[in-house]
Design an enzyme around this catalytic site. Sequence first.
Site, mmCIF file in Angstrom:
data_model
loop_
_atom_site.group_PDB
_atom_site.id
_atom_site.type_symbol
_atom_site.label_atom_id
_atom_site.label_comp_id
_atom_site.label_asym_id
_atom_site.label_seq_id
_atom_site.Cartn_x
_atom_site.Cartn_y
_atom_site.Cartn_z
ATOM 1 N N LYS A 167 0.844 -1.211 0.000
ATOM 2 C CA LYS A 167 0.000 0.000 0.000
ATOM 3 C C LYS A 167 0.865 1.242 0.000
ATOM 4 O O LYS A 167 2.030 1.212 0.419
ATOM 5 C CB LYS A 167 -0.938 0.033 1.213
ATOM 6 C CG LYS A 167 -0.261 0.040 2.606
ATOM 7 C CD LYS A 167 0.164 1.384 3.132
ATOM 8 C CE LYS A 167 0.875 1.263 4.471
ATOM 9 N NZ LYS A 167 1.661 2.403 4.870
ATOM 10 N N ASP A 199 -2.437 -1.746 10.561
ATOM 11 C CA ASP A 199 -2.775 -1.683 9.132
ATOM 12 C C ASP A 199 -3.403 -2.982 8.614
ATOM 13 O O ASP A 199 -3.826 -3.038 7.453
ATOM 14 C CB ASP A 199 -1.515 -1.405 8.288
ATOM 15 C CG ASP A 199 -1.033 0.032 8.435
ATOM 16 O OD1 ASP A 199 -1.788 0.862 8.972
ATOM 17 O OD2 ASP A 199 0.103 0.310 8.009
HETATM 18 P P1 ATP Z 1 4.519 -0.670 8.849
HETATM 19 O O1 ATP Z 1 4.368 0.690 8.225
HETATM 20 O O2 ATP Z 1 3.223 -1.398 9.061
HETATM 21 O O3 ATP Z 1 5.475 -0.721 10.008
HETATM 22 P P2 ATP Z 1 6.513 -1.419 6.980
HETATM 23 O O4 ATP Z 1 6.225 -1.633 5.534
HETATM 24 O O5 ATP Z 1 7.214 -0.133 7.325
HETATM 25 O O6 ATP Z 1 5.160 -1.558 7.717
HETATM 26 P P3 ATP Z 1 7.280 -4.159 7.326
HETATM 27 O O7 ATP Z 1 7.920 -4.488 6.035
HETATM 28 O O8 ATP Z 1 5.902 -4.638 7.547
HETATM 29 O O9 ATP Z 1 7.360 -2.588 7.562
HETATM 30 O O10 ATP Z 1 8.275 -4.698 8.456
HETATM 31 C C1 ATP Z 1 8.422 -4.164 9.747
HETATM 32 C C2 ATP Z 1 9.261 -5.140 10.610
HETATM 33 O O11 ATP Z 1 8.491 -6.321 10.861
HETATM 34 C C3 ATP Z 1 10.534 -5.609 9.935
HETATM 35 O O12 ATP Z 1 11.617 -5.001 10.566
HETATM 36 C C4 ATP Z 1 10.556 -7.134 10.081
HETATM 37 O O13 ATP Z 1 11.658 -7.603 10.813
HETATM 38 C C5 ATP Z 1 9.294 -7.501 10.844
HETATM 39 N N1 ATP Z 1 8.501 -8.569 10.159
HETATM 40 C C6 ATP Z 1 7.890 -9.601 10.737
HETATM 41 N N2 ATP Z 1 7.224 -10.348 9.839
HETATM 42 C C7 ATP Z 1 7.393 -9.771 8.635
HETATM 43 C C8 ATP Z 1 6.929 -10.069 7.322
HETATM 44 N N3 ATP Z 1 6.147 -11.114 7.064
HETATM 45 N N4 ATP Z 1 7.301 -9.231 6.336
HETATM 46 C C9 ATP Z 1 8.070 -8.150 6.590
HETATM 47 N N5 ATP Z 1 8.554 -7.835 7.814
HETATM 48 C C10 ATP Z 1 8.207 -8.633 8.837
#
Ligand code: ATP
Length: 280
Positions: A11, A137
């Site tokens: 997203k 989210d």
């Molecule tokens: P948000 O804005 O919801 O925090 P984001 O896109 O910034 O999302 P994600 O890629 O969802 O961040 O990852 C955040 C943290 O979650 C990472 O540092 C990772 O170690 C942990 N994590 C746990 N499971 C997952 C997964 N399935 N995919 C990605 N990261 C994951």
Amino acid sequence: MRTLTLQAPAKVNYRLDVLRRRPDGYHDLRMIMQQFDLCDEIQLALSDTPGIRVTCGREGVPDGPENIAWRAADALLDLAGREVGIDIRITKRIPVAAGLGGGSSDCASVLMGLNQLLGLGMSDARLMEIGVKLGADVPFFIFGKTALAEGIGEQLTAIEQIPRVWLAIVNPNVPVSTAWVYQNLQLTNRSDDFKIPRFYSSIADICAILGNDLEAVTVKRYPVISEIKGRLQSLGATGVLMSGSGPTVFGIFEQEDGARRAAEELARTTGWFTAAAQTL
Ligand code: ATP
């Protein structure tokens, strides 16, 4: 049926207003959230060996119980009172810790996929209730439509009319912790009189609302975000903004061509991750 493969989309936030800090430490937000077709692949397989196993193999993403996909399966099986073996394989395509909601989308896909695979018959509303405890989210990805998201992100109203656009997605390969961004956010006395429209008939309507209160926090630490925004603008993007807590920046394009050319040019001349994608 013993296996199921799902596409878990990323997203962007066309808008992200932080309204206030809540006593429970969360923030009340007002966001416009839009899915697009850069997807992780989630393969679910029922197994005769009890337990939940998650494999991903991407640096920065934990295998096993720390993966949000593992926690989704655990929560769902627990609430459904089922003890079955599950293997979850994640092929990661969405940049990690990037502001693109990859983990939350994986989590939502596991909830929806296992509900189907195990014939649990839970409603989307029930899955969203389970999901919000795993990540703010997550309900949005179960909802599945472009949305105005309020509260911590779980109060969702569909945006019924909004044009599909092309995005150039650019990530400078630095992970950003969402918690760190909120800790460093200075909430000034803000007025929330800006009314967010519910109908968008042109790209110009979308560009008119672009805004993200978290951008200044992340840009201060990673000035490369401003550089990416400038590069995307000079490559013809109609609007540019950082998504979520960053550091990923998206540029909006009317045509596929423009988005592809911008993504290719920036990939060629920098070490950044880039992709051209269409909104869903
Ligand atoms: P948000 O804005 O919801 O925090 P984001 O896109 O910034 O999302 P994600 O890629 O969802 O961040 O990852 C955040 C943290 O979650 C990472 O540092 C990772 O170690 C942990 N994590 C746990 N499971 C997952 C997964 N399935 N995919 C990605 N990261 C994951």
